[in-house]
Design a protein around this motif. Structure first.
Motif, mmCIF file in Angstrom:
data_model
loop_
_atom_site.group_PDB
_atom_site.id
_atom_site.type_symbol
_atom_site.label_atom_id
_atom_site.label_comp_id
_atom_site.label_asym_id
_atom_site.label_seq_id
_atom_site.Cartn_x
_atom_site.Cartn_y
_atom_site.Cartn_z
ATOM 1 N N LEU A 88 48.810 31.942 47.952
ATOM 2 C CA LEU A 88 47.847 32.458 46.979
ATOM 3 C C LEU A 88 46.577 31.624 46.972
ATOM 4 O O LEU A 88 45.463 32.152 46.934
ATOM 5 C CB LEU A 88 48.486 32.486 45.579
ATOM 6 N N ASN A 100 47.657 41.439 36.470
ATOM 7 C CA ASN A 100 49.067 41.079 36.619
ATOM 8 C C ASN A 100 49.450 39.868 35.787
ATOM 9 O O ASN A 100 50.538 39.810 35.227
ATOM 10 C CB ASN A 100 49.391 40.827 38.096
ATOM 11 N N GLY A 124 52.021 41.773 43.088
ATOM 12 C CA GLY A 124 50.995 42.740 42.747
ATOM 13 C C GLY A 124 49.727 42.633 43.568
ATOM 14 O O GLY A 124 48.778 43.358 43.344
ATOM 15 N N VAL A 125 49.696 41.700 44.522
ATOM 16 C CA VAL A 125 48.487 41.572 45.342
ATOM 17 C C VAL A 125 48.355 42.805 46.228
ATOM 18 O O VAL A 125 49.301 43.181 46.909
ATOM 19 C CB VAL A 125 48.556 40.300 46.214
ATOM 20 N N PHE A 145 56.394 32.452 38.236
ATOM 21 C CA PHE A 145 55.290 33.236 37.689
ATOM 22 C C PHE A 145 54.393 33.742 38.805
ATOM 23 O O PHE A 145 54.054 34.919 38.875
ATOM 24 C CB PHE A 145 54.501 32.355 36.717
ATOM 25 N N MET A 146 54.031 32.833 39.705
ATOM 26 C CA MET A 146 53.129 33.202 40.797
ATOM 27 C C MET A 146 53.775 34.188 41.757
ATOM 28 O O MET A 146 53.104 35.056 42.311
ATOM 29 C CB MET A 146 52.681 31.954 41.566
ATOM 30 N N ALA A 147 55.083 34.064 41.961
ATOM 31 C CA ALA A 147 55.754 35.013 42.850
ATOM 32 C C ALA A 147 55.690 36.408 42.248
ATOM 33 O O ALA A 147 55.458 37.395 42.951
ATOM 34 C CB ALA A 147 57.200 34.594 43.089
ATOM 35 N N THR A 148 55.906 36.507 40.941
ATOM 36 C CA THR A 148 55.814 37.806 40.304
ATOM 37 C C THR A 148 54.395 38.350 40.419
ATOM 38 O O THR A 148 54.188 39.527 40.728
ATOM 39 C CB THR A 148 56.199 37.719 38.817
ATOM 40 N N VAL A 149 53.419 37.485 40.176
ATOM 41 C CA VAL A 149 52.036 37.924 40.298
ATOM 42 C C VAL A 149 51.733 38.336 41.734
ATOM 43 O O VAL A 149 51.024 39.309 41.983
ATOM 44 C CB VAL A 149 51.106 36.786 39.835
ATOM 45 N N MET A 150 52.311 37.609 42.674
ATOM 46 C CA MET A 150 52.029 37.891 44.089
ATOM 47 C C MET A 150 52.548 39.257 44.506
ATOM 48 O O MET A 150 51.999 39.869 45.440
ATOM 49 C CB MET A 150 52.668 36.801 44.948
ATOM 50 N N VAL A 160 54.584 29.965 48.235
ATOM 51 C CA VAL A 160 53.984 31.016 47.414
ATOM 52 C C VAL A 160 52.649 30.548 46.856
ATOM 53 O O VAL A 160 51.628 31.245 46.950
ATOM 54 C CB VAL A 160 54.939 31.405 46.261
#
Lengths: 296, 318, 297
Positions: free
Chosen positions: B34, B300, C130-131, C123-128, B30
């Motif tokens: 990103l 977000n 929304g990409v 956290f990043m997975a949740t944000v991801m 993940v």
């Protein structure tokens, strides 16, 4: 009849290792008012959840400016009956009430009666203190604000009176704007009491108000109840027999009947009398068994 | 007879550690993805950035034949449509959340929630198709009526300018609003459900009406989470591509208060221009995507932070 | 019980609902809140209604299996290649995203122990999630399609990137619901942790996981933007993910949406009906699986 001795506090086991029955102290010798007025006239009350009868055939008159205690083992309907008095049972879907429930001569479940109005007259303090996440001031002012009091001077007045009435004013008068959640459990519960009396009800219902509190906080709340008695009618549900003996004028003992067919329990009122009599010389054997600790 | 000593040392557990390593790698993936997005897209967008400089962000002029790429009107369009979407969606989404949790009887709640969530199942391209063939033609008349009625008012009237066609910011905003209501509503519902029942009962027991209980106990408790939900919806609205491409009108260089103007947005111009773009234009479009990525990331981030802070606070309090 | 009848009732009280502003406010608020639900159902009914009515005009086996029309105004033409494209592209994306998503969730819940790395990944997975899909599409274009030419696999990669964070989050929620006691029982028998996860925890959480995956697949099947940059446009059925351009249902809808010709538009609606039907079927199956079989909160 045994001598009226001072309050029983902790252990209720005497020297013979028999359970000592709680004793009512002088402080709560029943005070019959000059007029013995009836606040609630309950006859043959039954509460149903769907088709299941949770409580049956309760007949009990509640006297004005007295403290009435509901005692009994868990699951025998004490809280259920209590919540009928301020229509809080309405919130449970499928709940239904039969029988007569008159409050000051008016049928509480009559067709024209508004539950919101009922709750303005009959307040409730819950087992777990539930202050709003607002300031102390705003918690107490919530009820009056909702009921139309807007002017700051009036609100200040009501808040102070209510906090004094709940024996909390001196402790919080310098921090009325701080969050209610910063207080100890006992203070929060007294805040809830202040909040309840701020709307000037006739009746204060208390559903095990001290079960989440430590003994010192409990003592303070019990003292508070004695002071409040002169202005309010109080009904308290409690698991603590000693508390009932200390605090109440009259006591109602409930128990549960287990249905043979489906193992479900229906609450029933066994005996209702002066507190002294319930604890020293009850008429029913079941009451005797409970107050001496043979079961429950 | 003496007991034989036991060997309790770890046997070589290749498979066990390999599995753990695999799962850690999957988690790291993940972060890697990103990071890669940020790095590779930024690098590919460099040609356009070098060519245009800061003008890329401030100029409205986007001309392919002249090789001038100013993206301000697209940034504006994204913000405009997302704002319209949020303004329309908030009352509806929060209203549904409050209704289903506080007012609707228990048996009706699930069907209602399912129905609202069905909106989330419809693909965005179908919304776009419906938008241009049904909504846009039907709404043109409404837009023109609004312009005629309110357009004259001094300041406010500029918002309701002339509507050249049904494909404009407003139509795109309406479609976006329809698309984000299920998300915002669902998250708001979750937050509202964490209101301690004790506080709700307490308010009612004081003689409050149901609405007073909602404003007194439920909303103060859920405020933070609802804001987070709205921001999540905002992020989604900003990034939506296809439905907007079809309904926004595909006009270049439009910047102004008129909600009935046809315009463009970042995702929309990327989608519509890509097919025939040369390498410099592609670089410009990728740069736009980087801007979009950064914006939605920030929104977000904030949304997740706000929601988790408010749930932590409420759990601590109760 | 002591005698009851001697007591006289206290002075009477008026418990009828007071009219006035408070009750009115309550009623208005209730009506408005109900209205918000109604407002939402209107577009739902309109959209689905339009899709069904217009889509049925062209629906039929020849439509579903026929080749893409060569030009827009032709009357004949179908979406067979789009259906096969959607199947292989979304299928391959699922093949990529599901194992990685499961492993990621397993890392978060079983191994991560809420350490800093797990917190960052969560956290990043949740944000991801929304990409924007257009960003994912361009990203895969830059790292893959530029190097390897257009093919279905590019679309699959982009869709997999969209599905991955969703599967991680929903799977983690399901793993949380598996009671500790189950794990403890298996570990106490001397089973290794990885085996416990694979043979005890995952099966227990399976219905919920399946439901989450189905929803992610339904969402991916409907995405257009990631495919715009990666799969090109094919007119014939192409079952290969790795070679040759491809097409998919959303792409066909998008291509036909702006057409001036009725025939093309009708085909667009037909494709829309097919796509919506697929998405709804997946969603309903997901909900049924979740309601009947999965662990409850």
């Amino acid at each position: 009849m045994s001598e009226l001795t001072d309050m029983d506090q902790e252990s209720s086991v005497d020297s013979d290792n028999r359970v000592r029955r709680p004793v009512a102290s002088d402080a709560v010798a029943p005070v019959e008012g000059p007029d013995d007025e009836m606040m609630f006239d309950i006859r043959d009350l039954s509460v149903f959840y769907g088709s299941f009868r949770a409580v049956r055939d309760v007949t009990i008159p509640i006297r004005r400016n007295q403290i009435t205690a509901f005692i009994g083992p868990s699951g025998c309907g004490k809280s259920t009956v209590l919540r009928c008095f301020n229509r809080m049972n309405d919130l449970v879907s499928g709940a239904r009430v039969e029988g007569q429930l008159l409050y000051r001569g008016v049928d509480l479940y009559g067709p024209d009666v508004s539950a919101t109005e009922v709750r303005r007259h009959i307040g409730m303090v819950f087992q777990k203190p539930n202050p709003f996440p607002k300031s102390i001031y705003d918690n107490v002012a919530f009820g009056p604000r909702v009921n139309g009091t807007k002017r700051k001077a009036e609100l200040d007045d009501v808040v102070e009176q209510s906090l004094r009435g709940a024996a909390l004013w001196d402790e919080v008068k310098d921090r009325l704007k701080s969050s209610a959640l910063g207080m100890s459990g006992g203070q929060q519960q007294r805040l809830c009491i202040a909040r309840t009396i701020a709307v000037k009800p006739d009746v204060v219902l208390m559903d095990e108000p001290c079960s989440a509190l430590d003994p010192i906080a409990t003592g303070k709340v019990e003292d508070l109840m004695q002071e409040l008695k002169s202005e309010y009618t109080i009904i308290i549900v409690t698991h603590n027999m000693q508390q009932a003996a200390r605090v109440s004028d009259r006591t109602a003992f409930f128990t549960a009947e287990v249905s043979s067919e489906n193992d479900r329990r229906t609450g029933v009122l066994v005996e209702y009398d002066h507190t002294q009599k319930i604890f020293s010389n009850p008429s029913d054997q079941r009451t005797e068994n409970y107050v001496t600790g043979r079961f429950g | 007879m003496a007991l034989q000593p036991l060997d309790l040392r770890r046997k070589a557990r290749g498979a066990d550690s390999a599995f753990k390593a695999l799962s850690v790698a999957a988690g790291l993936l993940v972060l890697v993805i990103l990071g890669l997005i940020a790095i590779t897209m930024t690098s590919k967008s460099m040609p356009a950035l070098r060519e245009m400089g800061a003008d890329f962000f401030t100029s409205k002029r986007w001309s392919v034949p002249d090789k001038v790429y100013g993206a301000f009107s697209f940034i504006f369009g994204t913000v405009m449509t997302a704002t319209i979407a949020i303004v329309l969606a908030i009352p509806v989404a929060v209203g549904i959340a409050l209704f289903t949790t506080q007012i609707a009887p228990a048996w009706v709640r699930k069907p209602m929630v399912y129905t609202v969530d069905l909106l989330a199942v419809v693909p965005s391209v179908v919304f776009g198709l419906w938008g241009i063939s049904f909504l846009a033609p039907k709404m043109v008349g409404v837009y023109r009526w609004i312009h005629d009625t309110f357009g004259g008012i001094p300041l406010v009237g500029r918002v309701f300018g002339p509507a050249a066609s049904g494909r404009n910011f407003m139509t795109a905003g309406i479609i976006l609003a329809i698309m984000i209501v299920p998300i915002v509503s669902s998250l708001a519902r979750e937050v509202i459900d964490t209101t301690p029942p004790g506080e709700r009962e307490g308010a009612l027991a004081l003689g409050a009406t149901r609405w007073e209980m909602i404003t007194g106990a439920v909303i103060p408790h859920s405020k933070g989470g609802i804001v987070g939900a709205i921001m999540l919806g905002l992020g989604r609205a900003m990034g939506e591509t296809i439905a907007v491409t079809l309904t926004i009108g595909s006009s270049l260089g439009v910047v102004g208060a008129n909600v009935f103007a046809s315009g463009n947005s970042m995702p929309a111009i990327i989608a519509s221009d890509w097919g025939e773009a040369d390498s410099l234009q592609k670089s410009a479009l990728i740069l736009l995507a980087v801007v979009l990525f950064t914006l939605t990331l920030l929104v977000n981030f904030a949304a997740v932070a706000i929601v988790s802070r408010s749930t932590r606070r409420s759990l601590g309090a109760s | 019980m002591s005698a009851v009848d001697v007591l006289r009732p206290a002075s009477t009280v008026d418990l009828t609902a007071k009219g006035g502003w408070r009750t009115l406010k309550n009623r208005i608020a209730t009506a408005l809140l109900l209205a918000s639900f109604v407002v939402v159902t209107i577009p739902l009914i309109l959209v689905i209604g339009t899709v069904v009515i217009k889509g049925m005009k062209v629906m039929g086996t020849s439509f579903l299996t026929g080749e893409i029309a060569a030009t827009e105004q032709r009357a004949k033409g179908g979406i067979g290649p789009a259906i096969s494209g959607t199947l292989v592209i979304t299928g391959f994306a699922t093949l990529l995203a599901v194992p990685l998503g499961l492993l990621g969730a397993i890392f978060l819940h079983e191994y991560g122990n809420n350490g800093p790395l797990a917190k960052a990944v969560r956290f990043m997975a949740t944000v991801m999630t929304g990409v924007p899909s257009v960003v994912m599409g361009l990203f895969i274009y830059v790292v893959w399609t530029l190097r390897f030419k257009q093919a279905g696999v590019g679309g699959s990669l982009a869709l997999a990137c969209l599905m991955l964070p969703i599967i991680i989050r929903t799977t983690e929620e399901m793993l949380k619901l598996v009671p500790r006691e189950l794990r403890d029982a298996s570990l106490a028998l001397g089973t290794s942790k990885s085996r416990t996860i694979l043979t005890v925890v995952l099966p227990a959480a399976l219905p919920g996981i399946v439901s989450g995956v189905l929803l992610a697949v339904a969402r991916a099947a409907g995405e257009t933007a990631p495919l715009l940059f990666t799969i090109g446009a094919a007119r014939k059925v192409n079952w290969s993910v790795f070679s040759g351009a491809n097409t998919a249902l959303p792409s066909q809808i998008f291509a036909n949406a702006n057409s001036a010709f009725d025939n093309a538009q009708n085909r667009g609606w037909g494709a829309a009906l097919t796509l919506v039907a697929i998405a709804f079927v997946f969603t309903i199956i997901a909900r049924v699986v979740s309601a009947r079989f999965s662990l409850k909160r």
